[in-house]
Structures are given as structure tokens and as C-alpha cells.
Design a protein around this motif. Structure first.
Motif, PDB file in Angstrom:
ATOM      1  N   HIS A   1       0.853  -1.110  -0.029  1.00 15.40           N
ATOM      2  CA  HIS A   1      -0.124  -0.031  -0.032  1.00 15.40           C
ATOM      3  C   HIS A   1       0.814   1.252  -0.095  1.00 15.40           C
ATOM      4  O   HIS A   1       1.857   1.415   0.721  1.00 15.40           O
TER       5      HIS A   1
ATOM      6  N   TYR B   1      -4.416  -6.120  -5.376  1.00 11.19           N
ATOM      7  CA  TYR B   1      -3.535  -5.618  -4.206  1.00 11.19           C
ATOM      8  C   TYR B   1      -2.168  -5.777  -4.867  1.00 11.19           C
ATOM      9  O   TYR B   1      -1.641  -7.085  -4.898  1.00 11.19           O
ATOM     10  N   TYR B   2      -1.484  -4.873  -5.233  1.00 10.57           N
ATOM     11  CA  TYR B   2      -1.745  -3.346  -5.239  1.00 10.57           C
ATOM     12  C   TYR B   2      -1.832  -3.012  -6.576  1.00 10.57           C
ATOM     13  O   TYR B   2      -1.089  -3.584  -7.565  1.00 10.57           O
TER      14      TYR B   2
END
Ligand SMILES: *Cc1c(COP(=O)(O)O)cnc(C)c1O
Length: 384
Positions: free
Chosen positions: A82, A320-321
């Protein structure tokens, strides 16, 4: 048609009653509830100390702020994570230096870390990607050799264990997220765990303006001193009681995720067009955040048609991601990263589809997902 959302917060009457209790009283911030949640979380993970925060990003930022990172410092950051993992470094004025992923798990490639370390490096951060633990013995050995702090981004790692020890305790600090689609939620919220009491005490001040006494600690109301710089990154009492109730249910949530994951994995295993990450390994316990499938090269370019087919049939998915962090415009523009860096993270971001395994779903939902993946691949083949 089934409706299978990617994530859904599991809020019950216990959480609703607890929130109503807080709202019926006068204390919304700075009360005993955040402390209670911290104690329960420390006890659940086995950490010496836990400090609640307004988000995982805030907890990560507070960690680097405590270490005193600033201009000219560098931190090793996994490329496949992230953006918060890297932003927390940037927020302190330091520079994230990205390291690519290993193909088997998507976790940081430990073999490539030493080459990325310079005399400006102060810390190594890792993320337990999708809940699969990183080899922390390896990380700690490199960190020790170079005198670096170790920060574990545990946003997807509640219930992740390495050799029986919970994620977040292997490094200097571990930061957790209670954002709605994570393993448990407080709406927004985060937690930091550490074995270092001095660190926990100082961060407790730093998350509340650097004030020397909380309202409860003041013998004369309204009288306090400010002894250091600080943020306003507290968790409020409403969030804290939701967290305490959610934590009582986490064992069930995790069991359900594992069961769903393993059922889905069995169903997907012999579809030749897709690959799967390694989900088990001696001494490693995943938190089974989601199951990401990796489309083969021919299908990867058709990924959004497959996602669309799933969506039309009620199956929610995610990615993701969506990019390796150095390929997001902010980082690309600031540091001039080229498209070819971090090829494995790039491959994951371009070929994977994250499938839901959350506790809001059951085994029939997993079978429905498998059936629809097969149909989607067939449909794309026919149109191809
Ligand atoms: C969700 C997530 C975060 C951000 O958590 P917040 O609580 O929303 O700040 C950080 N790191 C990872 C790996 C995440 O998945």
C-alpha cells in the motif's frame, strides 16, 4: 445470482451496544476505552506494549517520527505494498528506497535488500503481503549487521505468525490497520505494538501534541506543558470500543478466512491459466487476507474483462496493489523512476486479481467464485 462483496465489516449487536454506551456518556476522547483496547490488543498479540492511533498510516508515521528520521535519511520499502508504507517515510522528509518482490509470495525479496542499503539507510520496512509472513530472521540479521531499525507493516497481518510469534513483534515496531475491509475494523483506526516501553510511552505523547499529561493525569485541570513536537493521531473512544468487541471475535473471523481460502485454493488449483502464491510453509502462518490469482501472460492483458465478468455475476474483486509504489505518479515524478524497475512487483500489479475470502462468506460462495472464474476464462477465450 449471488452477491459476493470483496469485503464487508462484521458489525454485530455487541459493537452497536458498546458504541451506544460511549455516546450516552461524556467521554469521547482521552478516556479509559482506548487504554482497554490497547491492553487487549497487546495481550492478543503477546506484545509488551500497544499504542492506539487514528490509522495504520498514522502509526507508521509515528514510528519514523520517534526514530527521528528526516531529510537525507533513507528507508528500505517493499515495492509491492500500500502506498501508506512509503508515504509514512516521505511524511518525515526521508526517502523510500524500493526493493522488488519475490515471485512465490509477493513479499519483499530479501536477497535484494543489502544491495539497496547505503550509508544513509536508517530502517528496513516490510509488509506481510496479503498476510503471509516475511522471513523476519533474515530481515533482522541484515538490520543488525547495518544497525537499522525494523518496521513491520502489519495492516494485513492480524493473525499472522512466524514460528509461533505474532507479526509485529519480530522488528522494533509493528503497525496494524482497522480500516473496514481489513481483518477487523474500528471504521478508521490503527495500532502500534512494540516490546520497547520507552518507545510506547513517548509515542503516546507524540500522538497527542507532545503534551506531558493527558486530561486524566492532570492534578490541576487545564494545566499542562508541551515537552515535544507531536501530532493529533489519537483513536477516539467510539472506535476503541468497536475494536474491543471486534477483537473478541477475531479468532472466529480468522478461522473462517482460512477455511474459505483453503476451499477456494483447492477449487482453483487445477486451472492451468492461473498461478497462485504459496500459502503455507513450515513455521509460517498466514492471516489469509485474500486469495490473489495470477493470470498467465495471455490472459493478463484481458484482466479487466475477467474482472468485469465476475462483477456482472456478483463477485467483488480487488487488486493488491494496482501499481508497484515507485510507479505511482507521485514517486515517479519526484524520483524519476523508470518503468522497468521492480519487474516482479509490476508483474503482480498487472496480472493479479484479488478474490474475497472474508468471514462474511461461506464455502458455497467459494465454489461460486471458482465456477465464475472458469466461465470468465472461457468467455475471454471465445472472444479472443
Ligand atoms: C490498508 C493498508 C494500510 C493503510 O491502513 P490505514 O489504516 O487505512 O492507514 C497500510 N499498509 C498496508 C499494507 C495496507 O494494506
Amino acid at each position: 445470482m449471488r452477491e459476493i462483496p470483496f469485503g464487508r465489516p462484521m458489525i454485530g449487536d455487541e459493537e452497536r451496544r458498546a458504541v451506544a454506551d460511549v455516546l450516552a456518556g461524556n467521554i469521547l476522547v482521552h478516556g479509559p476505552r482506548a487504554k482497554e483496547f490497547e491492553e487487549a490488543f497487546a495481550s492478543y498479540t503477546g506484545a509488551n506494549c500497544a499504542v492506539s492511533a487514528s490509522s495504520c498510516t498514522a502509526a507508521l508515521h509515528l514510528s519514523y517520527f520517534y526514530f527521528g528520521l528526516g531529510d537525507g535519511d533513507e528507508v528500505i520499502v517493499p515495492a509491492m505494498t500500500h502506498t501508506a508504507t512509503a508515504h509514512a517515510v516521505e511524511l518525515c522528509g526521508a526517502k523510500p528506497v524500493f526493493v522488488d518482490s519475490e515471485r512465490e509470495t509477493g513479499n519483499i525479496d530479501t536477497e535484494q535488500i543489502e544491495a539497496a542499503i547505503s550509508d544513509r539507510t536508517r530502517a528496513i520496512s516490510i509488509v506481510h503481503y496479503l498476510g503471509m509472513p516475511v522471513d523476519m530472521d533474515r530481515i533482522n540479521a541484515v538490520a543488525k549487521k547495518h544497525g537499522l531499525f525494523v518496521v513491520e507493516d502489519c495492516a494485513l497481518a492480524i493473525g499472522t505468525y512466524l514460528n509461533g510469534v505474532h507479526a509485529g513483534i519480530h522488528g522494533d515496531v509493528g503497525c496494524f490497520s482497522f480500516y473496514p475491509v481489513k481483518h477487523m475494523t474500528t471504521a478508521e483506526g490503527g495500532m502500534l505494538i512494540t516490546q520497547n516501553k520507552e518507545m510506547a510511552d513517548r509515542i503516546t505523547r507524540q500522538k497527542a501534541f507532545g503534551v506531558d499529561r493527558t486530561p486524566g493525569e492532570r492534578s490541576v485541570p487545564g494545566v499542562y506543558d508541551v515537552t515535544m513536537l507531536g501530532y493529533n493521531y489519537r483513536m477516539n473512544e467510539i472506535e476503541a470500543v468497536i475494536g474491543t468487541e471486534q477483537l473478541k471475535k477475531i479468532g472466529l473471523f480468522l478461522e473462517k478466512r482460512k477455511e474459505n481460502y483453503e476451499h477456494l485454493e483447492r477449487g482453483l488449483r487445477d486451472i492451468s491459466e492461473i498461478g497462485l502464491f504459496r500459502s503455507s510453509h513450515d513455521g509460517y502462518r498466514s492471516s489469509y487476507y485474500c486469495l490473489s490469482i495470477l493470470l498467465n501472460d495471455a490472459l493478463a492483458s484481458r484482466r479487466f474483462e475477467i474482472v468485469d465478468h465476475l462483477k456482472r455475476n456478483g463477485v467483488g474483486t480487488s487488486v493488491y496493489y494496482p501499481r508497484a509504489v515507485p510507479h505511482f505518479s507521485y514517486y515517479k515524478d519526484k524520483y524519476g523512476y523508470q518503468d522497468h524497475i521492480c519487474p516482479v512487483a509490476t508483474w503482480i500489479s498487472q496480472s493479479s486479481i484479488a478474490l474475497p475470502v472474508g468471514p462474511h462468506l461461506g464455502l458455497e460462495d467459494m465454489e461460486y467464485i471458482v465456477e465464475n472464474i472458469k466461465n470468465a476464462i472461457m468467455e475471454v477465450g471465445i472472444n479472443g
